[in-house]
Design an enzyme around this catalytic site. Structure first.
Site, PDB file in Angstrom:
ATOM      1  CE  LYS A   1      51.486 -61.214 -85.551  1.00 48.94           C
ATOM      2  NZ  LYS A   1      51.165 -61.632 -83.759  1.00 48.94           N
TER       3      LYS A   1
ATOM      4  CD  GLU B   1      60.252 -50.017 -84.924  1.00 52.95           C
ATOM      5  OE1 GLU B   1      59.612 -50.174 -85.468  1.00 52.95           O
ATOM      6  OE2 GLU B   1      60.478 -49.562 -83.976  1.00 52.95           O
TER       7      GLU B   1
ATOM      8  CB  THR C   1      67.671 -60.436 -92.282  1.00 53.52           C
ATOM      9  OG1 THR C   1      66.174 -60.991 -92.719  1.00 53.52           O
ATOM     10  CG2 THR C   1      68.816 -59.811 -93.588  1.00 53.52           C
TER      11      THR C   1
ATOM     12  CB  ILE D   1      60.703 -65.591 -89.022  1.00 52.45           C
ATOM     13  CG1 ILE D   1      60.137 -65.198 -87.921  1.00 52.45           C
ATOM     14  CG2 ILE D   1      62.485 -64.839 -89.484  1.00 52.45           C
ATOM     15  CD1 ILE D   1      59.786 -64.126 -87.525  1.00 52.45           C
TER      16      ILE D   1
ATOM     17  N   GLY E   1      69.483 -45.469 -89.333  1.00 47.65           N
ATOM     18  CA  GLY E   1      68.126 -44.570 -89.338  1.00 47.65           C
ATOM     19  C   GLY E   1      67.268 -44.465 -88.068  1.00 47.65           C
TER      20      GLY E   1
ATOM     21  CB  VAL F   1      61.630 -58.746 -86.100  1.00 46.26           C
ATOM     22  CG1 VAL F   1      61.011 -59.994 -86.294  1.00 46.26           C
ATOM     23  CG2 VAL F   1      62.036 -58.912 -88.218  1.00 46.26           C
TER      24      VAL F   1
END
Lengths: 744, 347
Positions: A707, A711, A640, A635, A245, A709
């Site tokens: 948080k 971007e 992934t 994380i 996307g 990941v």
């Protein structure tokens, strides 16, 4: 939560379905008597359609109808109805609305036929005559028309530039070391592998089931419902798998409108798929021109900072992204000024594209900081540390967490930064110039409300669902992990489903917020289910849980146990039986804690170090190695998450060296509109990529402390590459991508 | 895609007959790696496809004169990895492997490679003016969009027609053909008038005022094989391809360089034979024997190579975005010759 699988490198739970072809995408769903629609695109940029001849197309066998602005059904009248949930301020584009052409490639007709091949051929026979008008498409030639963008709902997630602080003009004028520089970025198009498609299944009762390529099924449902005036309950949008996307699916694209229109008019199921060329006929990363002024003391202390950006938008909507704010949040600079303007042009409205604005703005400020470091004769990393801030200077508030310093240190050490020879062109092997560069990355860690449902089935299996999306990020997998750990079940006993408007509402997948947003909803709904289970346990005769509160129990190995005495335990299956053998179902909403979150700036950070080899004579560039250290809270799945960061780093290489949609402004048309000439990296371009996750605890961002990941991996990469190229060659290229001709 | 008739003959004569029956509207198809794309874009609109994959043209044979005959239907991959090609014509092997992707090379044939059409953006977009594509209104407007447009990938040599005008600045995109030009390959064809051979240098043509014609084939002719002469320059050669990414991109500039070196005296080698051809710069692989002649009898030095480069690039003309190609080509030639002479490592 008793962590068994969270934080473990679990392979994708949907991996097998994807590699075996079992995973179905929007254009792979079918229906009896499915019709096929092919879009005819305008070949001019601005003007009017004066004549449409559909005779030859309609004369072909199998052609059912050609829709144009002349014969389209009457639809919603007001602009408001065409505003999807991600629409910027303005008047959204309406396909086949009237005879006006607003941009090149605009859909002007839909040919519907019994087979795709018939429709495609017929589409080539539709003859359209235009009355052309002069157009304006070149940002750099129309900078004089720049103006402030209109503000709207979008500003909630995309704040306007920060207020000026101190006295920039004075501080800059008086600064002993000054730098004024500028950076130009061209257009980019998302180009996910999967083409935009909608398969609209027309039910007997006129109800629609729509298989759509989207990053948010609820947004497509909302749009269709508004535009066609259909109740929500009669429109179901399903999107279980999305073939990439990158932001392009944040807004409904015109194939959805056209497929729904045709299905309703013909009372038959219709599929419309765009071609690769048509993937260049809607949203894109906007072309931008940026200017940065930095004033510093000889020791590197920034006194003055100005960051101004001008970006293109369409004539009909004011697209905005956050470009200049990052500079002000990253560096102390007591005297600072920010500006962001748009230039409306005869193009489609730009659209969020991976780290929208972030990678644009950070590429500029981090190259400017590199330029300044050479002016100062200072190590680029040292300059960053000199101006490091523990508080967000834009908002004058603390960060919810900020382990950027650890990112710098750990990445620099892994890279071997101390062995760098500071002079440009000082590292070489034969014709090959070697350069080392670094840069910083910043991205938002936002949370939105979301809903989820959890069901413990009669067989003791857990089914969790939420109408979010997985655009390839690993959402299926991490949600399965969260649910499994919350209720102490093995992964194989948990099924997480998404991408269906029959499921509880969740925001679109974008902005790196899904892990924290939907993850919180999944955690809460599973906890609520746990509370239901406890209620059942307490009701059992002579229950050892009779007086237990939810805080007194934990879930592990398919059992509920007492924390005080783990030997007191009960199988979840037993609790289902206790429920009269009926499944146990809960729905929950995770809300954001705005009061608490509003006191902090919530960002993920990264530090990127890159080595390039540049052929001194031929200008070819190879990114031989790159290290990214990321501080993004907890994380959930290092496997992934690493894939996400690597994907971002590869895209950073693309943005720095290869990627740009080029327009011939005489025609207002993109010329390299296919994947042979629109270059993104191939395997041969990618060498050593190293990812480090820096430990970071954050109780503010969301209940999971994650948080996101999606971007952050791309943000610092282009600047680090450009800086490494300068170190290698002594050439500062101010216009991306840095192709070989710019280095000769 | 326009509906078409599909024929699948099993012999060369039948294939030629099928095509000759409608010379303007029929096309041969082998791998289809370019033709299918062009049909989808309506750039090519054949009404008949003559599938030649069943023709007996898929062998590599040694010739009596020491050369090698490459069947037109041998795939690019099988050619590049053929032991005799790897040993005796490594330049050809390298050039083929520099092109396209593994998947495409598995489908693409040697014959088909000769017929690749330009990658000019304007040629591919039927709404844009293009003299090469233009043969009627269904294929878009006439003119050359690239000439004053976005021409980064376009030609710098051989663009002017006899009347002094420029009608087309498209380039020929093949890598294989650049090596074939350097090796002086010979194309074997069968047609309504029987068989004939065409030296590779005469096979492709410059645009002149008829850029719609890429080559000198006569109507109905079919390429059956490509003959390689005995001398494959197998000791000293290089194929250098410069492009916008490391693989799967067409050449901005490519160079096929081949040398023979002789020990002239104690102080070093002397060039006894040289071949030099360029891709990505013209409507056909670009070769000039005058440039090669400047190398023969000289020592292999950068200066000598630079003089050959200047000669090969004589008359080069940039059109804006592609002007950098002139200097890039010069540097590429020097580098490729240095690599061929083993003065520089090859990547």
């Amino acid at each position: 939560m008793h962590n068994q699988v969270i934080g473990k490198p679990i392979s994708r739970v949907d991996g097998r379905a994807k590699v075996t072809g079992k995973a179905k995408y929007a254009a792979e769903f079918t229906a009896p008597d499915l019709l096929h629609g092919v879009v005819v695109s305008s070949t001019i940029t601005k003007g009017r359609i004066t004549h449409i001849d559909t005779g030859d197309a309609l004369a072909l066998d199998g052609v059912v109808k050609v829709f144009t602005h002349q014969n389209r059904p009457k639809l919603a009248w007001f602009d408001m109805s065409y505003k999807d949930l991600d629409a910027p301020p303005g008047s959204p584009f309406r396909p086949l609305h009237n005879d006006r052409i607003k941009y090149n490639g605009q859909p002007v007709a839909l040919v519907v036929a019994e087979t795709f091949e018939q429709a495609r051929y017929a589409a080539s026979l539709v003859k359209i005559e235009y009355a052309q008008e002069p157009h304006e498409t070149d940002l750099q030639h129309h900078l004089d028309t720049a103006r402030k963008p209109a503000s709207g709902l979008a500003s909630l997630l995309k704040p306007p530039p920060p207020k000026a602080r101190g006295n920039f003009d004075k501080a800059f004028t008086e600064a002993p070391v000054q730098l004024s520089t500028g950076y130009v970025h061209g257009f980019e198009h998302h180009n996910p592998m999967e083409l935009f498609s909608s398969t609209v299944v027309y039910g007997k009762d006129g109800k629609l089931t729509i298989y759509d390529k989207t990053q948010g099924a609820p947004n497509s449902q909302f749009y269709v419902s508004q535009v066609f005036n259909i109740p929500f309950r009669d429109v179901r949008v399903v999107s279980p798998y999305v073939g990439g996307g990158f932001g392009s699916g944040l807004r409904p694209q015109y194939q959805l409108f056209l497929a729904v229109m045709a299905a309703r008019e013909l009372k038959q199921s219709v599929r419309v798929s765009l071609t690769r060329q048509q993937m260049f006929t809607f949203g894109h990363r906007p072309a931008t021109v940026q200017h940065i002024d930095l004033g510093a003391q000889p020791d590197g202390t920034l006194d003055a900072l100005r960051h101004a950006a001008t970006a293109e938008t369409s004539r009909f909507e004011d697209y905005i992204e956050v470009v200049v704010n990052w500079s002000g949040a990253l560096y102390k600079a007591p005297n600072a000024q920010f500006d962001y303007n748009v230039v409306p042009l005869d193009q489609y409205t730009p659209l969020d594209m991976r780290a929208p604005g972030g990678v644009t703005g950070m590429s500029a400020i981090e190259c400017a900081m590199d330029e300044l470091s050479y002016k100062l004769g200072m190590d680029p990393l040292e300059l960053r540390l000199k101006n490091y801030t523990e508080e967000d200077p834009n908002e004058k508030r603390p960060f919810s967490s900020k382990q950027l310093r650890a990112c710098y240190q750990q990445a620099a050490e892994r890279f071997g930064w101390t062995k760098r020879s500071p002079e440009p062109r000082s590292m070489r092997e034969g014709h090959t110039l070697i350069g080392w560069g670094m840069a910083t990355g910043v991205w938002d860690a936002n949370q939105l409300p979301a809903r989820a449902e959890a069901v413990l089935t009669v067989n003791g299996k857990l089914r969790v669902s939420s109408a979010t999306a997985d655009i390839g990020t690993g959402t299926y997998t991490i949600m399965t992990q969260i649910a499994a750990d919350t209720l102490g079940l093995p992964l194989e006993d948990v099924l997480f489903r998404l991408g269906d408007t029959d499921m509880p509402l969740a925001p679109f997948q974008g902005g790196s917020l899904t892990a924290g947003t939907v993850g919180s909803a999944v955690k809460i709904v599973c906890e609520d289910l746990g509370k239901e289970l406890l209620k059942l346990a307490r009701k059992m005769p002579n229950s050892p849980f009779a007086k237990a509160k939810f805080d007194d129990v934990f879930f592990v190995e398919k059992q509920m146990r007492l924390k005080a005495d783990p030997s007191v335990r009960i199988d979840l299956q037993t609790l289902v039986d206790q429920n009269g053998g009926r499944a146990i179902r809960t729905t929950a909403t995770s809300m954001t804690n705005s009061l608490k979150q509003g006191k902090y700036t919530r960002y993920a950070h990264s530090a990127v170090f890159v080595e390039v080899q540049v052929d001194e004579d031929l200008g070819t560039v190879k990114v031989t190695r790159a290290v990214t250290a990321v501080a993004a809270g907890r994380i959930l799945n290092p496997k992934t998450a690493r894939s996400q960061i690597i994907g971002g780093m590869v895209w950073g290489i693309s943005k720095a060296l290869e990627e740009e949609t080029v327009m011939d402004h005489r025609y207002g048309r993109f010329m390299n509109h296919n994947l042979a000439e629109y270059h993104v990296p191939v395997c041969a371009d990618i060498h050593e990529l190293d990812v480090l996750f820096v430990e970071e605890h954050d109780d503010v961002v969301n209940p999971l402390g994650v948080k996101g990941v999606g971007e952050i991996g791309i943000v610092g990469m282009p600047a680090a590459i450009a800086n490494a190229i300068f170190h290698a060659t002594g050439k500062r290229v101010h216009e991306l991508p840095i192709t070989l001709d710019k280095l000769m | 895609m326009k509906p078409f008739q599909y024929l699948r003959p099993t012999g060369v004569d039948a294939a030629v007959r099928d095509l000759t029956a409608q010379p303007d509207a029929a096309k041969f198809i082998a791998g289809g790696t370019n033709l299918i794309d062009l049909m989808k874009e309506h750039v090519e609109q054949p009404t008949t496809l003559v599938d030649i994959n069943r023709l007996p043209l898929a062998t590599v044979e040694e010739l009596e004169d020491g050369g090698l005959r490459l069947g037109a239907l041998v795939t690019n991959a099988d050619t590049a990895y053929h032991p005799l090609v790897e040993q005796r014509y490594p330049l050809l092997s390298k050039a083929i492997l520099a092109g396209a992707s593994a998947q495409l090379r598995n489908m693409a044939t040697n014959g088909g490679n000769l017929f690749q059409r330009t990658r000019c953006y304007y040629f591919y977009d039927t709404s844009m003016p293009c003299n090469k594509r233009h043969s009627g209104p269904s294929q878009g407007p006439a003119g050359c969009g690239a000439l004053h447009g976005y021409n980064r990938i376009h030609a710098i040599l051989g663009t002017e027609s006899a009347d002094g005008n420029v009608h087309c600045i498209a380039t020929h995109p093949s890598d294989m053909c650049v090596a074939l030009a350097a090796l002086e390959a010979v194309v074997r064809v069968s047609g309504p008038q029987g068989e004939r051979t065409i030296p590779i240098a005469d096979f492709h043509r410059l645009p002149g005022d008829t850029p719609q014609h890429d080559n000198t084939l006569r109507p109905g002719e079919l390429v059956t094989a490509i003959d390689l002469p005995a001398n494959g320059f197998s000791h000293y050669n290089s194929y250098l391809k410069l492009r916008d990414r490391a693989s799967y991109a067409f050449a901005l500039v490519s160079v096929a360089a081949a040398l023979e070196l002789e020990r002239s005296d104690a102080s070093g080698d002397q060039i006894s034979a040289a071949r030099l051809a360029m891709g990505g710069v013209a409507h056909k692989p670009w070769r000039k024997t005058e440039a090669e002649a400047l190398l023969v009898g000289q020592r292999p030095t950068p200066d000598v190579f630079g003089r050959a480069a200047d000669a090969l690039l004589d008359g080069a003309q940039g059109y804006g975005h592609n002007t950098f190609k002139i200097e890039l080509a010069k540097r590429a030639i020097v580098r490729a010759l240095s690599q061929a002479a083993k003065l520089e490592p090859t990547e």
